[in-house]
Each structure stands twice: as structure tokens, then as C-alpha cells.
Design a protein around this motif. Structure first.
Motif, PDB file in Angstrom:
ATOM      1  N   ALA A   1      -8.161   8.924 103.635  1.00 40.37           N
ATOM      2  CA  ALA A   1      -9.141   9.793 104.287  1.00 40.37           C
ATOM      3  C   ALA A   1     -10.518   9.638 103.651  1.00 40.37           C
ATOM      4  O   ALA A   1     -11.542   9.655 104.352  1.00 40.37           O
ATOM      5  CB  ALA A   1      -8.673  11.249 104.208  1.00 40.37           C
ATOM      6  N   THR A   2     -10.556   9.477 102.348  1.00 41.10           N
ATOM      7  CA  THR A   2     -11.832   9.275 101.657  1.00 41.10           C
ATOM      8  C   THR A   2     -12.505   7.994 102.130  1.00 41.10           C
ATOM      9  O   THR A   2     -13.709   7.972 102.407  1.00 41.10           O
ATOM     10  CB  THR A   2     -11.616   9.224 100.134  1.00 41.10           C
ATOM     11  OG1 THR A   2     -11.038  10.457  99.709  1.00 41.10           O
ATOM     12  CG2 THR A   2     -12.917   8.987  99.399  1.00 41.10           C
ATOM     13  N   HIS A   3     -11.726   6.924 102.244  1.00 42.23           N
ATOM     14  CA  HIS A   3     -12.292   5.649 102.703  1.00 42.23           C
ATOM     15  C   HIS A   3     -12.748   5.748 104.158  1.00 42.23           C
ATOM     16  O   HIS A   3     -13.794   5.203 104.526  1.00 42.23           O
ATOM     17  CB  HIS A   3     -11.282   4.515 102.528  1.00 42.23           C
ATOM     18  CG  HIS A   3     -11.114   4.102 101.107  1.00 42.23           C
ATOM     19  ND1 HIS A   3     -12.101   3.449 100.398  1.00 42.23           N
ATOM     20  CD2 HIS A   3     -10.090   4.262 100.246  1.00 42.23           C
ATOM     21  CE1 HIS A   3     -11.680   3.229  99.178  1.00 42.23           C
ATOM     22  NE2 HIS A   3     -10.465   3.711  99.048  1.00 42.23           N
ATOM     23  N   GLN A   4     -11.989   6.433 104.981  1.00 43.73           N
ATOM     24  CA  GLN A   4     -12.383   6.594 106.389  1.00 43.73           C
ATOM     25  C   GLN A   4     -13.686   7.385 106.491  1.00 43.73           C
ATOM     26  O   GLN A   4     -14.577   7.039 107.262  1.00 43.73           O
ATOM     27  CB  GLN A   4     -11.263   7.287 107.159  1.00 43.73           C
ATOM     28  CG  GLN A   4     -11.502   7.360 108.643  1.00 43.73           C
ATOM     29  CD  GLN A   4     -10.315   7.989 109.371  1.00 43.73           C
ATOM     30  OE1 GLN A   4      -9.436   8.589 108.766  1.00 43.73           O
ATOM     31  NE2 GLN A   4     -10.296   7.847 110.672  1.00 43.73           N
ATOM     32  N   ASP A   5     -13.800   8.432 105.690  1.00 46.47           N
ATOM     33  CA  ASP A   5     -15.020   9.233 105.685  1.00 46.47           C
ATOM     34  C   ASP A   5     -16.207   8.411 105.188  1.00 46.47           C
ATOM     35  O   ASP A   5     -17.306   8.499 105.738  1.00 46.47           O
ATOM     36  CB  ASP A   5     -14.827  10.468 104.800  1.00 46.47           C
ATOM     37  CG  ASP A   5     -16.067  11.329 104.739  1.00 46.47           C
ATOM     38  OD1 ASP A   5     -16.505  11.809 105.811  1.00 46.47           O
ATOM     39  OD2 ASP A   5     -16.606  11.528 103.632  1.00 46.47           O
TER      40      ASP A   5
ATOM     41  N   ALA B   1     -20.209   9.184  93.993  1.00 47.43           N
ATOM     42  CA  ALA B   1     -21.601   8.901  93.609  1.00 47.43           C
ATOM     43  C   ALA B   1     -22.335   8.216  94.760  1.00 47.43           C
ATOM     44  O   ALA B   1     -23.495   8.546  95.045  1.00 47.43           O
ATOM     45  CB  ALA B   1     -21.638   8.025  92.359  1.00 47.43           C
ATOM     46  N   LEU B   2     -21.679   7.282  95.428  1.00 48.05           N
ATOM     47  CA  LEU B   2     -22.275   6.618  96.590  1.00 48.05           C
ATOM     48  C   LEU B   2     -22.529   7.621  97.711  1.00 48.05           C
ATOM     49  O   LEU B   2     -23.597   7.616  98.326  1.00 48.05           O
ATOM     50  CB  LEU B   2     -21.371   5.490  97.088  1.00 48.05           C
ATOM     51  CG  LEU B   2     -21.810   4.773  98.368  1.00 48.05           C
ATOM     52  CD1 LEU B   2     -23.179   4.140  98.198  1.00 48.05           C
ATOM     53  CD2 LEU B   2     -20.768   3.727  98.755  1.00 48.05           C
TER      54      LEU B   2
ATOM     55  N   GLU C   1     -12.413   4.853  91.055  1.00 50.26           N
ATOM     56  CA  GLU C   1     -12.884   4.476  92.390  1.00 50.26           C
ATOM     57  C   GLU C   1     -13.396   5.704  93.139  1.00 50.26           C
ATOM     58  O   GLU C   1     -14.468   5.672  93.752  1.00 50.26           O
ATOM     59  CB  GLU C   1     -11.759   3.818  93.191  1.00 50.26           C
ATOM     60  CG  GLU C   1     -12.183   3.467  94.609  1.00 50.26           C
ATOM     61  CD  GLU C   1     -11.025   3.067  95.496  1.00 50.26           C
ATOM     62  OE1 GLU C   1     -11.208   2.124  96.275  1.00 50.26           O
ATOM     63  OE2 GLU C   1      -9.962   3.699  95.419  1.00 50.26           O
ATOM     64  N   THR C   2     -12.650   6.791  93.063  1.00 47.63           N
ATOM     65  CA  THR C   2     -13.070   8.024  93.739  1.00 47.63           C
ATOM     66  C   THR C   2     -14.391   8.531  93.183  1.00 47.63           C
ATOM     67  O   THR C   2     -15.268   8.964  93.935  1.00 47.63           O
ATOM     68  CB  THR C   2     -11.977   9.102  93.592  1.00 47.63           C
ATOM     69  OG1 THR C   2     -10.761   8.601  94.141  1.00 47.63           O
ATOM     70  CG2 THR C   2     -12.357  10.379  94.310  1.00 47.63           C
TER      71      THR C   2
END
Length: 154
Positions: free
Chosen positions: A16-20, A122-123, A116-117
């Protein structure tokens, strides 16, 4: 929560984090930084898995020694309770050492994913700050909103 359920929840959260994140990326720099984070994480995971496979026997020996040190440190004057594995039981010792080695490996993998999270957060924050309206625009909007136009009186 069982170990498998906990891992499944973490994997779903990561997906979900990557999709967001992919929805938030706007510029080529954003895509490049995101790709770099993903590649770095993938490389670190592969390196850890290869090191785990390569050094498994060495890690098992160290874990056996650590378990033996812990188990023999508790010398009581009475016998061990029933069902408690004895230090001389090699299969029990191997099971405890194997569990420790796998637990340490999983902790290293989790630390890589946490890094990574943190980098993705930060990004995300950098993108949010860049895309946020400036203070001058906020002030101008606030001033225009506070103005009251002519009113109609009956």
C-alpha cells in the motif's frame, strides 16, 4: 498475532505504501529517487539472503554457543522441570539455535524494510513540501476570503 499474520500485514502495508507513493510522484527526479530507493532495498535484501545462505552453518555454530552459554549459566541445585529441554539434548539445542538464527535474519530483513519506509516517508514529505502552496498564496487567499462583498437588504 502469529508470525505469518504479522508478516502478511507488513507486506500488505508495504504494498500500500508503494502504491500510494507511485500516485504522488510527479517529476522525473521523484521517479528517479523512488527507483533508487527500491533498487537499493532490493539489493540489500538479496545480499542479506545470500549471506544467510552462505553463512548459515557459521551462524548456527554461534547460536549454539550462545544458547549453551545462556542455558548453562543457570545452575540450580534441583533438577529441571519436566518438559524443559536439557542442554545435552542436541536436537533441542539445534532447534533453539535454528530459531535464533532465523529470528536474527528476519530482524535484519525487517530493519532493511524499515529503512526503506523511512526513505519513502522522507521522499513523500519532500514532495508534499514542494507541492504545498506558499505562505504568500495562503495569505492572499485568506485576505480575499475575509472580504465581504455588498449585501442585499430587503
Amino acid at each position: 498475532m502469529s508470525f505469518e499474520k504479522d508478516r502478511t500485514v507488513r507486506e500488505l502495508f508495504r504494498a500500500a505504501t508503494h502504491q500510494d507513493m507511485t500516485k504522488r510522484l510527479r517529476t522525473a527526479e521523484d521517479f528517479e529517487r523512488y527507483g533508487k530507493i527500491r533498487k537499493e532495498t532490493h539489493a540489500r535484501i538479496q545480499a542479506e539472503n545470500q549471506a544467510f545462505a552462505r553463512e548459515y552453518d557459521e551462524r548456527m555454530n554461534e547460536a549454539r554457543q550462545a544458547v549453551l552459554r545462556e542455558r548453562t549459566g543457570y545452575r540450580l541445585e534441583h533438577p529441571s522441570p519436566p518438559g524443559m529441554p536439557h542442554v545435552s539434548d542436541t536436537t533441542a539445542l539445534d532447534k533453539m539455535a535454528d530459531a535464533r538464527v532465523h529470528r536474527d535474519h528476519d530482524a535484519r530483513i525487517d530493519a532493511i524494510y524499515k529503512d526503506e519506509t523511512d526513505q519513502l516517508n522522507a521522499l513523500r514529505e519532500a514532495i508534499r513540501e514542494r507541492d504545498a502552496p506558499t505562505q504568500a498564496a495562503k495569505r492572499a487567499f485568506g485576505q480575499s476570503y475575509e472580504r465581504k462583498g455588498p449585501t442585499r437588504e430587503n
